[in-house]
Design a protein around this motif. Structure first.
Motif, short mmCIF file in Angstrom:
data_model
loop_
_atom_site.label_atom_id
_atom_site.label_comp_id
_atom_site.label_asym_id
_atom_site.label_seq_id
_atom_site.Cartn_x
_atom_site.Cartn_y
_atom_site.Cartn_z
N VAL A 166 14.72 -1.40 28.90
CA VAL A 166 15.08 -1.49 27.47
C VAL A 166 16.26 -2.43 27.29
N GLU A 167 17.29 -2.26 28.13
CA GLU A 167 18.50 -3.09 28.02
C GLU A 167 18.18 -4.56 28.26
N ALA A 168 17.38 -4.83 29.30
CA ALA A 168 17.06 -6.22 29.63
C ALA A 168 16.23 -6.88 28.53
N LEU A 169 15.27 -6.15 27.99
CA LEU A 169 14.45 -6.69 26.90
C LEU A 169 15.32 -6.97 25.68
N ASP A 217 14.37 -12.43 32.73
CA ASP A 217 12.93 -12.36 32.95
C ASP A 217 12.62 -11.70 34.30
N ARG A 218 13.35 -12.08 35.32
CA ARG A 218 13.13 -11.46 36.64
C ARG A 218 13.58 -10.00 36.64
N ALA A 219 14.65 -9.71 35.95
CA ALA A 219 15.09 -8.31 35.84
C ALA A 219 13.99 -7.47 35.18
N ILE A 220 13.39 -8.00 34.13
CA ILE A 220 12.32 -7.30 33.43
C ILE A 220 11.13 -7.09 34.37
N ALA A 221 10.76 -8.12 35.11
CA ALA A 221 9.62 -8.02 36.03
C ALA A 221 9.86 -6.96 37.09
N CYS A 222 11.08 -6.88 37.62
CA CYS A 222 11.41 -5.87 38.63
C CYS A 222 11.30 -4.46 38.05
N CYS A 223 11.80 -4.29 36.84
CA CYS A 223 11.72 -2.97 36.20
C CYS A 223 10.26 -2.57 35.97
N ARG A 224 9.46 -3.50 35.51
CA ARG A 224 8.05 -3.18 35.24
C ARG A 224 7.33 -2.79 36.54
N ARG A 225 7.61 -3.51 37.61
CA ARG A 225 6.97 -3.16 38.88
C ARG A 225 7.43 -1.78 39.34
N ALA A 226 8.72 -1.49 39.21
CA ALA A 226 9.23 -0.18 39.62
C ALA A 226 8.57 0.93 38.82
N ALA A 275 17.91 -2.39 42.44
CA ALA A 275 19.02 -3.28 42.79
C ALA A 275 18.74 -4.71 42.35
N LEU A 276 17.52 -5.17 42.58
CA LEU A 276 17.15 -6.53 42.17
C LEU A 276 17.27 -6.70 40.66
N ALA A 277 16.80 -5.70 39.92
CA ALA A 277 16.89 -5.80 38.45
C ALA A 277 18.34 -5.94 38.02
N GLY A 278 19.23 -5.15 38.64
CA GLY A 278 20.63 -5.23 38.29
C GLY A 278 21.26 -6.57 38.66
#
Length: 241
Positions: free
Chosen positions: A184-187, A160-169, A148-151
């Protein structure tokens, strides 16, 4: 402050953990006996439970460990802060705010929840199989929070925060294809096209090795869009799910 050394008996400390994790809900005596002394005769386990409860009550206020005819519960109200309870409350607050469209409030609540999650429930402790279902439930909640945070971050243009959330997940569960796709989309929308394609290849390889499957058609379509060129200049606010 109650420390493990103060409790003394290992079984009494386990009992305290069980009652805390259940957050005030009554835990049947036979369930406690099965957790603390698996395979023991019921009469023997019942006597041992009485001794362990007495030991715990010597450390805590006796009124805190409540007995019903066939169960025990911990009655601490608001006097005791429990990270699991605070985590659940933050998740619920985030969901309410998100449903009402209060994006900043939702992000704040979800970030509070994510900060509270510092490892799986009773991670690495012996004899903690009794909480395996709750441990898995909390881990799933964390993944929901990070997704949810990434979205929300992507929607607000904070890639950048969306990417960080995805990586942690993905460190929590590397086989979640939806999260790979979000990353992939955020990058890609952050202008990091080569990284996006590497992430797609990582996703494809993990799915092949762990599940023996290929990426879903929506993941392949996203990869084709990334290969085709830079992301549209729309502020990075759309993330395909």
């Amino acid at each position: 402050l109650v420390t493990p050394e103060m409790v003394g008996r290992r079984k009494a400390l386990t009992l305290l953990k069980v009652l805390l994790v259940n957050a005030g809900r009554p835990v049947p005596c036979d369930t406690l006996q099965a957790i603390l002394w698996p395979g023991a005769a019921p009469a023997l386990a019942a006597g041992r439970l009485h001794v362990v409860v007495h030991a715990l009550r010597r450390v805590l206020d006796a009124s805190v460990v409540r007995r019903t005819p066939d169960a025990y519960r911990l009655d601490v109200g608001d006097a005791c802060w429990v990270d699991v309870r605070a985590f659940g409350a933050a998740v619920a607050a985030g969901r309410r705010a998100e449903r009402s469209g209060a994006i900043a409030e939702a992000i704040g609540a979800y970030e509070t929840a994510a900060d509270l999650y510092r490892g799986d429930l009773l991670e690495g402790e012996p004899d903690a199989d009794w909480c395996s279902l709750e441990r898995e439930h909390l881990r799933e909640l964390l993944l929901d929070v990070l997704t949810a945070l990434a979205g929300l971050h992507a929607r607000e243009g904070d890639l950048d925060r969306a990417i960080a959330c995805c990586r942690r997940a993905l460190r929590v569960d590397p086989i979640r294809e939806e999260i790979h796709r979000r990353l992939v989309e955020a990058l890609w929308r952050a202008g990091r096209r080569d990284e996006a394609l590497r992430q797609y290849r990582t996703c494809r390889e993990i799915l092949r090795q762990e599940l023996g499957v290929a990426p879903l058609p929506e993941t392949e379509r996203l990869a084709e869009r990334v290969r085709a060129g830079p992301a549209p200049r729309d502020g990075g606010r759309r993330v395909e799910t």
